[in-house]
Design an enzyme around this catalytic site. Structure first.
Site, PDB file in Angstrom:
ATOM      1  N   ASN A 208      22.178   5.797  55.094  1.00 23.84           N
ATOM      2  CA  ASN A 208      23.391   5.825  54.264  1.00 23.84           C
ATOM      3  C   ASN A 208      24.379   6.810  54.879  1.00 23.84           C
ATOM      4  OD1 ASN A 208      22.995   8.547  52.986  1.00 23.84           O
ATOM      5  ND2 ASN A 208      21.120   7.536  52.311  1.00 23.84           N
ATOM      6  N   ASP A 276      16.531   4.558  48.045  1.00 17.68           N
ATOM      7  CA  ASP A 276      15.715   4.122  46.915  1.00 17.68           C
ATOM      8  C   ASP A 276      14.541   3.260  47.364  1.00 17.68           C
ATOM      9  OD1 ASP A 276      17.130   5.400  44.890  1.00 17.68           O
ATOM     10  OD2 ASP A 276      18.681   3.853  44.909  1.00 17.68           O
TER      11      ASP A 276
HETATM   12  O1  C5P Z   1      18.750   7.834  41.238  1.00 19.13           O
HETATM   13  P1  C5P Z   1      19.746   8.456  42.143  1.00 19.13           P
HETATM   14  O2  C5P Z   1      19.438   8.240  43.596  1.00 19.13           O
HETATM   15  O3  C5P Z   1      21.172   8.140  41.843  1.00 19.13           O
HETATM   16  O4  C5P Z   1      19.607  10.015  41.839  1.00 19.13           O
HETATM   17  C1  C5P Z   1      20.215  10.955  42.620  1.00 19.13           C
HETATM   18  C2  C5P Z   1      19.430  12.237  42.571  1.00 19.13           C
HETATM   19  O5  C5P Z   1      18.047  11.994  42.683  1.00 19.13           O
HETATM   20  C3  C5P Z   1      19.761  13.148  43.708  1.00 19.13           C
HETATM   21  O6  C5P Z   1      19.600  14.475  43.270  1.00 19.13           O
HETATM   22  C4  C5P Z   1      18.719  12.766  44.751  1.00 19.13           C
HETATM   23  O7  C5P Z   1      18.486  13.817  45.671  1.00 19.13           O
HETATM   24  C5  C5P Z   1      17.516  12.499  43.886  1.00 19.13           C
HETATM   25  N1  C5P Z   1      16.612  11.477  44.401  1.00 19.13           N
HETATM   26  C6  C5P Z   1      15.340  11.846  44.820  1.00 19.13           C
HETATM   27  N2  C5P Z   1      14.455  10.902  45.260  1.00 19.13           N
HETATM   28  C7  C5P Z   1      14.799   9.601  45.288  1.00 19.13           C
HETATM   29  C8  C5P Z   1      16.074   9.207  44.856  1.00 19.13           C
HETATM   30  C9  C5P Z   1      16.957  10.173  44.435  1.00 19.13           C
HETATM   31  O8  C5P Z   1      15.036  13.049  44.818  1.00 19.13           O
HETATM   32  N3  C5P Z   1      13.914   8.703  45.717  1.00 19.13           N
END
Ligand code: C5P
Length: 397
Positions: A208, A276
């Protein structure tokens, strides 16, 4: 913060030398005392008169000065301080330090001291990035020299990039941390940063656009307040900060393992843009076209949610901060995310392309906590980091 502390300030030659005047003022405002040393090149940019007047002290300039040898030899001068600060430090001064040269007063003091040395480099971006300078930095870091900056930005020479001297306020914070007096002294904070790379095959990956700039700035700001920082970073485009424990990872799975290994901590700030999904059927060999015109089908598996598992784990830090990069309904989505992930705070930002935030130098964030949403004005990522670090220090006090 610096009450009674004696700072020997070496001012090198460079346009950033004018910022050393402001630095003297801020050190004094924080309760510290400054003994200034002006290199010959430094005196081309600021005068001994203005330095001495601001510092309310004699300005030391020459190595072989009998009067000053009688008053105070260079050995004593370098040891009577609590900390040596070099600001600005030119590429030449860094090279001298790395080589152990002692051919003028500044380099002799730096070689003769038994105190810690904090360096604020300032130079043209090409000089900073030159392998010789980077090699010297590695040597000096190995010698235990502390660094603050340089910042990235517009330079006096018209170029853009890393090389600007850190702002005087940041240098004062770093002085506080170097002297063990920061509000986060004795605290351990984990910071995740950068993107993750999820392999498709040995040569291709899914990534990304995260540069790692905000996470890097947060790690540096926490360090400046005296924290021990474990900085777990994916393949970012910005340089990792000095003075933190850097753990480099590529994938989300590796990042999760590195964070688990760094626990326990007093706080965790998860600024990484973690993928993700990873490719479940990643190939061990490079995928090739087989002539049939059929594209390979990638299957995905969900990655571990590092933020959620740290928030809900047995070794949960006292304060867990997550990030939310959103493109619509920022506050509503981020508030829901805070509840879903189980973290204490969410730093939400609007990353729609029109904002120029992703990969840019500025950020406009909303801090979501148990008391609601607080929007901060748009400011540099470094300033966001300093504010957030100050809030973290308050929360852990
Ligand atoms: O769910 P989303 O990716 O939008 O959430 C963002 C937050 O979750 C950020 O703080 C990111 O570092 C953390 N995150 C994580 N592990 C993942 C996905 C997101 O720690 N697999």
């Amino acid at each position: 913060m610096l009450a009674g502390k004696r700072i020997l300030l070496i001012i090198g030659g460079g346009i950033a030398a004018y910022k050393a005047l402001e630095l003297i003022r801020l050190i004094q405002k924080a309760g510290g005392m400054v003994t200034p040393v002006l290199t010959r090149a430094g005196s081309e940019f600021v005068t001994a008169l203005s330095v001495g007047a601001l510092a309310k002290s004699k300005v030391h300039e020459a190595l072989f000065n009998l009067t000053s040898e009688a008053e105070m030899g260079h050995i004593e001068l370098s040891r009577s301080a609590d900390l040596l600060v070099v600001a600005p430090a030119t590429a030449d001064l860094l090279a001298k330090m790395a080589g152990g040269r002692a051919d003028d007063l500044a380099s002799t003091l730096l070689l003769a001291t038994d105190k810690r040395v904090l360096v604020a480099p300032a130079m043209n971006v090409r000089m900073w990035q030159h392998p010789a300078t980077q090699r010297n930095l590695g040597v000096l870091r190995g010698d235990g020299v502390l660094f603050v900056g340089p910042d990235e930005g517009e330079m006096a020479c018209g170029e853009y990039g890393p090389g600007r001297m850190a702002e005087p306020a940041t240098i004062v914070a770093a002085i506080g941390a170097a002297l063990g007096g920061g509000p986060l002294a004795g605290k351990h904070v984990i910071v995740t940063s950068g993107p993750t790379h999820e392999p498709i095959d040995p040569v291709r990956y899914i990534a990304n656009r995260s540069s790692g700039a905000q996470g890097t700035a947060i790690a540096a700001a926490l360090r400046d307040l005296g924290a021990r920082v474990s900085f777990v970073t994916g393949p970012a485009t910005v340089l990792a900060p000095a003075g933190v424990d850097v753990v480099r990872v590529e994938t989300a799975t590796q990042m999760a393992a590195a964070v688990a290994a760094a626990l326990p901590a007093d706080a965790a700030v998860m600024a990484a843009a973690v993928a993700d999904w990873r490719v479940a059927n990643a190939s061990g060999e490079k995928l090739k076209k087989d002539g049939s015109g059929k594209a390979p089908a990638l299957e995905f598996a969900e990655n571990p949610d590092i933020l959620a598992s740290v928030s809900n784990g047995v070794k949960r830090p006292r304060l867990v901060v997550g990030f939310a990069a959103e493109t619509t309904d920022v506050v509503a989505h981020a508030t829901a995310k805070r509840a879903r992930k189980g973290c204490d705070w969410i730093v939400a930002n609007d990353v729609s392309p029109a904002t120029g935030i992703m990969g840019g130098t500025e950020n406009a964030v909303t801090l979501i906590s148990e008391v609601g949403a607080e929007s901060w004005p748009r400011m540099g990522k470094d300033e966001v980091a300093r504010r957030l670090a100050a809030r973290i220090a308050k929360a852990l006090a």
